[in-house]
Motif scaffolding. Structure first.
Motif, short mmCIF file in Angstrom:
data_model
loop_
_atom_site.label_atom_id
_atom_site.label_comp_id
_atom_site.label_asym_id
_atom_site.label_seq_id
_atom_site.Cartn_x
_atom_site.Cartn_y
_atom_site.Cartn_z
N VAL A 25 -14.73 -19.58 -45.48
CA VAL A 25 -14.00 -20.31 -46.51
C VAL A 25 -14.49 -21.75 -46.54
N ALA A 26 -14.88 -22.21 -47.72
CA ALA A 26 -15.39 -23.58 -47.86
C ALA A 26 -14.27 -24.58 -47.61
N GLY A 27 -14.60 -25.62 -46.87
CA GLY A 27 -13.61 -26.64 -46.56
C GLY A 27 -14.27 -27.85 -45.93
N PRO A 28 -13.48 -28.75 -45.37
CA PRO A 28 -14.04 -29.98 -44.77
C PRO A 28 -14.79 -29.67 -43.48
N GLY A 29 -15.62 -30.62 -43.08
CA GLY A 29 -16.38 -30.46 -41.84
C GLY A 29 -17.04 -31.77 -41.45
N VAL B 296 -20.59 -16.30 -48.92
CA VAL B 296 -21.34 -15.47 -47.98
C VAL B 296 -22.14 -16.37 -47.05
N VAL B 297 -22.09 -16.05 -45.75
CA VAL B 297 -22.82 -16.82 -44.74
C VAL B 297 -24.02 -16.01 -44.24
N GLU B 298 -23.76 -14.95 -43.51
CA GLU B 298 -24.85 -14.18 -42.92
C GLU B 298 -25.36 -13.13 -43.91
N ASN B 299 -26.70 -12.98 -43.92
CA ASN B 299 -27.38 -12.00 -44.78
C ASN B 299 -27.14 -12.25 -46.26
N VAL C 4 -18.00 -28.81 -46.97
CA VAL C 4 -19.30 -28.47 -46.41
C VAL C 4 -19.49 -26.96 -46.46
N VAL C 5 -20.76 -26.54 -46.35
CA VAL C 5 -21.07 -25.12 -46.22
C VAL C 5 -22.03 -24.94 -45.04
N ASP C 6 -22.00 -23.76 -44.49
CA ASP C 6 -22.92 -23.37 -43.43
C ASP C 6 -24.32 -23.23 -44.02
N ASN C 7 -25.32 -23.83 -43.36
CA ASN C 7 -26.68 -23.81 -43.90
C ASN C 7 -27.24 -22.40 -44.03
N ARG C 8 -26.74 -21.45 -43.25
CA ARG C 8 -27.22 -20.08 -43.34
C ARG C 8 -26.89 -19.46 -44.70
N ALA C 9 -25.92 -20.04 -45.39
CA ALA C 9 -25.49 -19.49 -46.68
C ALA C 9 -26.40 -19.90 -47.82
N LEU C 10 -27.19 -20.95 -47.65
CA LEU C 10 -27.94 -21.51 -48.76
C LEU C 10 -29.14 -20.64 -49.12
N GLN C 11 -29.31 -20.40 -50.42
CA GLN C 11 -30.45 -19.65 -50.93
C GLN C 11 -30.99 -20.36 -52.17
N THR D 248 -24.03 -28.57 -44.43
CA THR D 248 -24.48 -29.44 -45.50
C THR D 248 -23.29 -29.80 -46.38
N GLU D 249 -23.21 -31.06 -46.74
CA GLU D 249 -22.14 -31.56 -47.59
C GLU D 249 -22.33 -31.06 -49.02
N VAL D 250 -21.25 -30.65 -49.65
CA VAL D 250 -21.27 -30.18 -51.04
C VAL D 250 -20.63 -31.24 -51.91
#
Length: 404
Positions: free
Chosen positions: A156-160, A384-387, A333-340, A371-373
């Protein structure tokens, strides 16, 4: 790797499979909006009213433009035109139109992705006209069981916290207090050596037997600590005098010594977190000491204690360290593994029930993990994070369009 390929094929096949009822619904919806007008927009016709609706994005942020005719004649006033876009997740964007001399202009930007359920309402001469269709892009459906088999996970997207770091280099070493050197208590002949280089010993283990020159009695040399034999300087039959015979090192903890140069020194302090990588192995620690370099070298040594309970690291290995010098709280923020990458965008894929869709992002600071959004995603969106690359592959295979 073969398993991932198989799961990818299953995922794609399952997402492209739709029921006859779904196929009929989609054909019905598309038929309402498949005709094109003279300006290249979607042509909507009902009785005597015609609306051509276009998303115009040449040299301006995407905006709605419309041309309205009644019985073939252009209508330039006294109408109420409204477009409602319902996006995945329930967000509704509403556009009202005003005449601009050549076309009717919607009051707002049509943000990406251009994927929504469209409803157009026209009030003209006391009559109401309504059109509705689906205009989806960058979207796919995946059954929960298939997503689980494919290893697709979400967050879930949120602060970080975004951590700014500087990179330094050094090597691993053993602290002097973690090395024990063993000598003979009394001079004599070594009658038996029980350990070799690299052997792991525990405190109290016998290292060698020595026959004393004075008493002619044999006594044992024992390990004073747990550790690994890193030196052996004696063999059977040799004379043991005052020289060290063995050295044992406790390697469960090592020390990383990083070179901090003058341009970095002002930002480095004791207790700062450090992310280390040596020989492909990652660890975290904190700066315990800041010491002058030996021989008046032009740098300071930052010493970091490194856990090595598994014994995977050895003294002398080169090590890279990212010293965290600043931590900034970001609202989203989002987890960098999610970025495509998708078209010209960097995206994540949001999930609503069993549906997944792209969200092009405006990004800010990054620390390699988060990464900051700045735009394109809302707090609380599940992404989605993994895969996530499997979602991308499925959407690309389905030929998601960008046609308005």
């Amino acid at each position: 790797m073969q398993l991932i390929k198989q799961l990818s094929l299953i995922l794609v096949a399952s997402c492209l499979a739709i029921s006859p009822l779904q196929a009929a619904e989609e054909q019905h919806d598309e038929s309402q909006a498949e005709a094109k007008g003279p300006h290249g927009g979607i042509l909507l016709q009902q009785n005597d009213a015609t609306v051509e609706l276009q998303i115009f994005e040449q040299g301006v942020p995407p905006e709605y433009r419309a041309w309205v005719t009644r019985d073939g004649r252009a209508v330039t006033d006294d109408i109420d035109l409204n477009v409602q876009l319902t996006r995945l997740g329930g967000q509704v964007d509403t556009f009202d139109f005003a005449y601009q001399g050549d076309y009717w202009l919607g009051d707002g930007v049509v943000t990406e992705p251009h994927s929504f359920d469209v409803e157009v309402i026209l009030a003209m001469d006391g009559k109401n006209y309504r059109w509705h269709w689906e205009s989806h892009e960058g979207r796919t459906r995946i059954a929960p069981a298939i997503a689980q088999k494919a290893g697709i996970t979400t967050a879930v997207a949120g602060p970080g916290a975004i951590e700014r770091s500087l990179t330094t280099y050094g090597s691993l070493t053993t602290a002097p207090q973690q090395i024990a050197r063993i000598r003979a208590r009394f001079p004599g002949v070594v009658s038996q050596v029980k350990v070799n280089l690299g052997d792991r010993v525990e405190r109290g283990d016998v290292l060698a037997q020595v026959e004393s020159n004075e008493s002619l009695q044999t006594y044992a040399l024992r390990a004073p600590i747990d550790g690994i034999v890193i030196e052996r300087r004696i063999s059977n039959g040799e004379m043991a005098g005052e020289q060290p015979l063995f050295a044992i090192a406790d390697l469960t903890t090592l020390w990383a010594e990083f070179k901090v140069f003058p341009g970095q020194r002002a930002e480095v302090a004791i207790a700062q977190k450090v992310r280390l990588k040596a020989d492909g192995i990652e660890r975290e620690g904190t700066i315990r000491h800041l010491l002058p370099a030996p021989s008046n070298a032009p740098y300071t040594l930052a010493r970091v204690e490194v856990d090595n309970a598994e014994g995977l690291l050895t003294p002398g290995l080169l090590v890279a360290g990212d010293i965290v010098v600043e931590t900034v709280e970001a609202p989203l923020v989002v987890d960098n593994r999610a970025l495509q990458s998708f078209r010209d965008w960097t995206v994540v894929f949001i999930q609503v029930d069993d549906t997944y869709e792209i969200r092009p992002l405006e990004l800010g600071r990054s620390d390699g993990n988060l990464t900051e959004v700045l735009g394109g995603l809302q707090a609380g969106d599940r992404y989605v994070v993994e895969n996530s690359y499997l979602i991308k592959a499925d959407i690309e295979k389905s030929g998601a369009s960008h046609d308005h």
